[in-house]
Scaffold this active site. Structure first.
Site, PDB file in Angstrom:
ATOM      1  N   TYR A  28      -8.795  15.393  -5.882  1.00 52.87           N
ATOM      2  CA  TYR A  28      -8.025  14.789  -6.972  1.00 52.87           C
ATOM      3  C   TYR A  28      -7.147  15.860  -7.626  1.00 52.87           C
ATOM      4  O   TYR A  28      -5.936  15.695  -7.736  1.00 52.87           O
ATOM      5  CB  TYR A  28      -8.968  14.165  -7.998  1.00 52.87           C
ATOM      6  CG  TYR A  28      -8.255  13.386  -9.081  1.00 52.87           C
ATOM      7  CD1 TYR A  28      -7.654  12.157  -8.801  1.00 52.87           C
ATOM      8  CD2 TYR A  28      -8.172  13.876 -10.382  1.00 52.87           C
ATOM      9  CE1 TYR A  28      -6.997  11.442  -9.790  1.00 52.87           C
ATOM     10  CE2 TYR A  28      -7.519  13.157 -11.370  1.00 52.87           C
ATOM     11  CZ  TYR A  28      -6.942  11.942 -11.075  1.00 52.87           C
ATOM     12  OH  TYR A  28      -6.283  11.241 -12.056  1.00 52.87           O
ATOM     13  N   CYS A  29      -7.778  16.979  -8.021  1.00 55.15           N
ATOM     14  CA  CYS A  29      -7.029  18.072  -8.650  1.00 55.15           C
ATOM     15  C   CYS A  29      -5.929  18.576  -7.717  1.00 55.15           C
ATOM     16  O   CYS A  29      -4.800  18.813  -8.146  1.00 55.15           O
ATOM     17  CB  CYS A  29      -7.952  19.226  -9.011  1.00 55.15           C
ATOM     18  SG  CYS A  29      -9.161  18.813 -10.265  1.00 55.15           S
ATOM     19  N   ALA A  30      -6.277  18.703  -6.421  1.00 53.88           N
ATOM     20  CA  ALA A  30      -5.295  19.211  -5.456  1.00 53.88           C
ATOM     21  C   ALA A  30      -4.122  18.247  -5.335  1.00 53.88           C
ATOM     22  O   ALA A  30      -2.954  18.662  -5.316  1.00 53.88           O
ATOM     23  CB  ALA A  30      -5.952  19.417  -4.096  1.00 53.88           C
ATOM     24  N   SER A  31      -4.408  16.936  -5.277  1.00 59.60           N
ATOM     25  CA  SER A  31      -3.323  15.963  -5.123  1.00 59.60           C
ATOM     26  C   SER A  31      -2.421  15.967  -6.350  1.00 59.60           C
ATOM     27  O   SER A  31      -1.205  15.860  -6.233  1.00 59.60           O
ATOM     28  CB  SER A  31      -3.883  14.562  -4.867  1.00 59.60           C
ATOM     29  OG  SER A  31      -4.500  14.044  -6.032  1.00 59.60           O
ATOM     30  N   LYS A  32      -3.011  16.130  -7.534  1.00 54.86           N
ATOM     31  CA  LYS A  32      -2.215  16.102  -8.763  1.00 54.86           C
ATOM     32  C   LYS A  32      -1.422  17.399  -8.926  1.00 54.86           C
ATOM     33  O   LYS A  32      -0.277  17.377  -9.375  1.00 54.86           O
ATOM     34  CB  LYS A  32      -3.119  15.846  -9.973  1.00 54.86           C
ATOM     35  CG  LYS A  32      -3.792  14.469  -9.953  1.00 54.86           C
ATOM     36  CD  LYS A  32      -2.763  13.344  -9.941  1.00 54.86           C
ATOM     37  CE  LYS A  32      -3.414  11.968 -10.040  1.00 54.86           C
ATOM     38  NZ  LYS A  32      -2.408  10.886 -10.064  1.00 54.86           N
ATOM     39  N   ASP A  80       0.869  -1.170   0.000  1.00 52.29           N
ATOM     40  CA  ASP A  80       0.000   0.000   0.000  1.00 52.29           C
ATOM     41  C   ASP A  80       0.912   1.227   0.000  1.00 52.29           C
ATOM     42  O   ASP A  80       1.617   1.472   0.982  1.00 52.29           O
ATOM     43  CB  ASP A  80      -0.877  -0.042   1.260  1.00 52.29           C
ATOM     44  CG  ASP A  80      -1.803   1.163   1.366  1.00 52.29           C
ATOM     45  OD1 ASP A  80      -1.608   2.134   0.604  1.00 52.29           O
ATOM     46  OD2 ASP A  80      -2.711   1.126   2.216  1.00 52.29           O
ATOM     47  N   SER A 119      -1.856  14.318 -13.724  1.00 52.87           N
ATOM     48  CA  SER A 119      -3.094  14.312 -14.508  1.00 52.87           C
ATOM     49  C   SER A 119      -3.328  15.696 -15.090  1.00 52.87           C
ATOM     50  O   SER A 119      -2.827  16.692 -14.550  1.00 52.87           O
ATOM     51  CB  SER A 119      -4.268  13.941 -13.608  1.00 52.87           C
ATOM     52  OG  SER A 119      -5.489  14.214 -14.270  1.00 52.87           O
TER      53      SER A 119
HETATM   54  N1  LIG Z   1      -7.642   6.971 -16.306  1.00 53.33           N
HETATM   55  C1  LIG Z   1      -7.550   8.253 -16.496  1.00 53.33           C
HETATM   56  O1  LIG Z   1      -8.363   8.811 -17.203  1.00 53.33           O
HETATM   57  C2  LIG Z   1      -6.440   9.042 -15.857  1.00 53.33           C
HETATM   58  C3  LIG Z   1      -6.257  10.358 -16.283  1.00 53.33           C
HETATM   59  C4  LIG Z   1      -5.244  11.100 -15.723  1.00 53.33           C
HETATM   60  C5  LIG Z   1      -4.422  10.558 -14.754  1.00 53.33           C
HETATM   61  N2  LIG Z   1      -4.610   9.277 -14.344  1.00 53.33           N
HETATM   62  C6  LIG Z   1      -3.733   8.758 -13.310  1.00 53.33           C
HETATM   63  O2  LIG Z   1      -3.080   7.600 -13.755  1.00 53.33           O
HETATM   64  C7  LIG Z   1      -2.777   6.761 -12.659  1.00 53.33           C
HETATM   65  C8  LIG Z   1      -3.233   5.355 -12.958  1.00 53.33           C
HETATM   66  O3  LIG Z   1      -4.630   5.360 -13.081  1.00 53.33           O
HETATM   67  P1  LIG Z   1      -5.474   4.325 -13.922  1.00 53.33           P
HETATM   68  O4  LIG Z   1      -6.410   5.110 -14.730  1.00 53.33           O
HETATM   69  O5  LIG Z   1      -4.581   3.355 -14.579  1.00 53.33           O
HETATM   70  O6  LIG Z   1      -6.349   3.682 -12.735  1.00 53.33           O
HETATM   71  P2  LIG Z   1      -6.514   2.187 -12.245  1.00 53.33           P
HETATM   72  O7  LIG Z   1      -6.852   1.314 -13.405  1.00 53.33           O
HETATM   73  O8  LIG Z   1      -7.459   2.256 -11.121  1.00 53.33           O
HETATM   74  O9  LIG Z   1      -5.068   1.781 -11.729  1.00 53.33           O
HETATM   75  C9  LIG Z   1      -4.521   2.275 -10.535  1.00 53.33           C
HETATM   76  C10 LIG Z   1      -3.979   1.125  -9.715  1.00 53.33           C
HETATM   77  O10 LIG Z   1      -3.408   1.634  -8.504  1.00 53.33           O
HETATM   78  C11 LIG Z   1      -3.841   0.812  -7.436  1.00 53.33           C
HETATM   79  N3  LIG Z   1      -3.817   1.447  -6.136  1.00 53.33           N
HETATM   80  C12 LIG Z   1      -4.777   2.238  -5.579  1.00 53.33           C
HETATM   81  N4  LIG Z   1      -4.430   2.581  -4.346  1.00 53.33           N
HETATM   82  C13 LIG Z   1      -3.250   1.990  -4.096  1.00 53.33           C
HETATM   83  C14 LIG Z   1      -2.385   1.961  -2.967  1.00 53.33           C
HETATM   84  N5  LIG Z   1      -2.695   2.622  -1.851  1.00 53.33           N
HETATM   85  N6  LIG Z   1      -1.239   1.254  -3.041  1.00 53.33           N
HETATM   86  C15 LIG Z   1      -0.925   0.587  -4.171  1.00 53.33           C
HETATM   87  N7  LIG Z   1      -1.706   0.568  -5.262  1.00 53.33           N
HETATM   88  C16 LIG Z   1      -2.853   1.268  -5.231  1.00 53.33           C
HETATM   89  C17 LIG Z   1      -5.247   0.447  -7.842  1.00 53.33           C
HETATM   90  O11 LIG Z   1      -5.725  -0.620  -7.067  1.00 53.33           O
HETATM   91  P3  LIG Z   1      -7.272  -0.581  -6.561  1.00 53.33           P
HETATM   92  O12 LIG Z   1      -8.115  -0.718  -7.771  1.00 53.33           O
HETATM   93  O13 LIG Z   1      -7.423  -1.703  -5.597  1.00 53.33           O
HETATM   94  O14 LIG Z   1      -7.481   0.728  -5.885  1.00 53.33           O
HETATM   95  C18 LIG Z   1      -5.075   0.147  -9.316  1.00 53.33           C
HETATM   96  O15 LIG Z   1      -4.667  -1.176  -9.533  1.00 53.33           O
HETATM   97  C19 LIG Z   1      -3.456   7.380 -11.443  1.00 53.33           C
HETATM   98  O16 LIG Z   1      -2.526   8.081 -10.691  1.00 53.33           O
HETATM   99  C20 LIG Z   1      -4.467   8.320 -12.060  1.00 53.33           C
HETATM  100  O17 LIG Z   1      -4.757   9.377 -11.206  1.00 53.33           O
HETATM  101  C21 LIG Z   1      -5.607   8.515 -14.883  1.00 53.33           C
END
Ligand SMILES: NC(=O)c1ccc[n+]([C@@H]2O[C@H](COP(=O)([O-])OP(=O)(O)OC[C@H]3O[C@@H](n4cnc5c(N)ncnc54)[C@H](OP(=O)(O)O)[C@@H]3O)[C@@H](O)[C@H]2O)c1
Ligand SMILES: *[C@@H]1O[C@H](CO)[C@@H](O)[C@H](O)[C@H]1NC(C)=O
Length: 343
Positions: A198-202, A106, A185
């Site tokens: 979300y916006c704040a964290s990014k 985690d 993001s």
């Molecule tokens: N998809 C979009 O449109 C988009 C756009 C801009 C930026 N992003 C960013 O890209 C990144 C990847 O997102 P994604 O779209 O690929 O989402 P995703 O498919 O949900 O993949 C994220 C992975 O991170 C895991 N995770 C969550 N909390 C965690 C923790 N505490 N420790 C370890 N792993 C953890 C999730 O597991 P769980 O499912 O169990 O939580 C999931 O397997 C994120 O940072 C997201 O903010 C995504």
């Protein structure tokens, strides 16, 4: 004493800026293009490099694991979910990675991050790239929150989760003159209703890694990635509620994402891979996010009003009455008529 100095600067600096923009900027831009061509020619070969990717069990992290695998990198894949993670690890090896180590952890726990970085370095003997990608999307209105403490997991995962692993990885990255790939993001630059945390964290991630870049200099490269909407569990509606739980909400997904073009995770990962190998400082994927950022810089009144109107419908109507949902319905009716797949 300070006041007259500021007054003079206020007067002269805009003039100087305008002058620089007109006179020096074209040359600067040409120089940048030349450097970028060189970077393309001398792109990094990640074969044999050791790479840690967090959040690798699905979405962008998963697709990136395959890209690094295809190019022959050793992988330490981190995620909170065991089963999909082990599945991805096996596939990444099939794609060509010489060795993949899945590590369940985690990222919001300091000791977990210390452990997976230590395990990686003990096993592979070095660390070249750290991809901080694990993230969640809290989605709710600020005024709907009952218990504010339930909002902290989002910040703990998205922001602190990246900071923790960067802290433990940086001595090794320094040794290998490696690289950090921070998956932020477009939301880090552009505000959107319901995504305050979300916006704040990014935005915090972007500011954090930009600052680290000024501290590390050429010792550790930093690529800040800002994707748009990428097809993943997250963009299919996996959101964190105001109670800190992960749920899948298709209805809210339709309102929030609507007809925004969705890029496949593979395509996004390929773009990230190319950008990382070139040693880019930033990647906006797709590139048109850059234009939205310009709109925000020059006319933030307009971007703010559009976001509010589209997603909130003036906040008096129920969520499902938001214009974004209506646009989606119209688009889907149109697609039905022409027998095209729905959004
Ligand atoms: N998809 C979009 O449109 C988009 C756009 C801009 C930026 N992003 C960013 O890209 C990144 C990847 O997102 P994604 O779209 O690929 O989402 P995703 O498919 O949900 O993949 C994220 C992975 O991170 C895991 N995770 C969550 N909390 C965690 C923790 N505490 N420790 C370890 N792993 C953890 C999730 O597991 P769980 O499912 O169990 O939580 C999931 O397997 C994120 O940072 C997201 O903010 C995504
Ligand atoms: C990358 O390096 C490996 C071994 O170091 C080599 O076999 C491979 O051909 C190189 N790939 C490219 C695209 O240069």
């Amino acid at each position: 004493m300070m006041d007259p100095v500021n007054k003079i600067i206020n007067l002269l600096f805009p003039l100087l800026t305008l002058y620089a923009l007109l006179v020096f900027y074209p040359t600067y831009q040409r120089l940048k293009s030349a450097v970028s061509i060189c970077r393309n020619l001398f792109s990094e070969n990640v074969s044999g490099r050791v790479v840690v990717i967090t959040g690798a069990a699905s979405g962008i992290g998963e697709a990136l694991a395959y890209e690094y695998g295809k190019r022959g990198a050793y992988l330490a894949l981190v995620d909170i979910r065991r089963e999909p993670l082990f599945h991805v690890a096996a596939l990444a090896e099939l794609y060509g990675s010489p060795e993949v180590m899945p590590l369940v952890a985690d990222v919001s726990k300091l000791e977990d991050c210390e452990r997976f970085i230590r395990t990686t370095v003990l096993h592979f003997g070095r660390l070249d790239h750290l991809v901080t990608n694990a993230g969640v999307a809290p989605l709710y209105l600020f005024e709907d929150i009952d218990d504010l403490s339930k909002a902290s997991p989002a910040m703990d995962i998205n922001f602190w989760g990246s900071v923790y692993c960067t802290f433990y990885a940086s001595p090794y990255l320094k040794k290998s003159r490696g690289r950090i790939v921070a998956v932020a993001s477009g939301c880090g630059y552009i505000a959107s209703p319901r995504l305050s945390f979300y916006c704040a964290s990014k935005a915090a991630l972007i500011a954090f890694y930009e600052t680290l870049r000024t501290e590390f200099g050429s010792e550790i490269g930093v690529t800040i990635v800002a994707p748009g909407v990428v097809d993943s569990e997250l963009s299919r509606g996996k959101f964190m509620t105001k109670d800190g739980e992960l749920v899948v909400d298709k209805e809210l997904r339709d309102v929030q994402v609507s007809v925004l073009p969705v890029e496949s995770a593979e395509r996004c990962a390929k773009a990230i891979m190319r950008s990382v190998c070139r040693g880019d400082r930033y990647l906006l994927e797709p590139g048109w996010i850059g234009c939205v950022i310009l709109w925000k810089v020059f006319c933030s009144e307009v971007t703010e009003s559009i976001a509010r109107w589209l997603l909130m419908a003036g906040s008096t109507l129920p969520v499902t009455e938001a214009p974004t949902k209506k646009i989606l319905d119209v688009a889907n009716a149109f697609r039905s008529f022409f027998s095209l797949p729905h959004y």
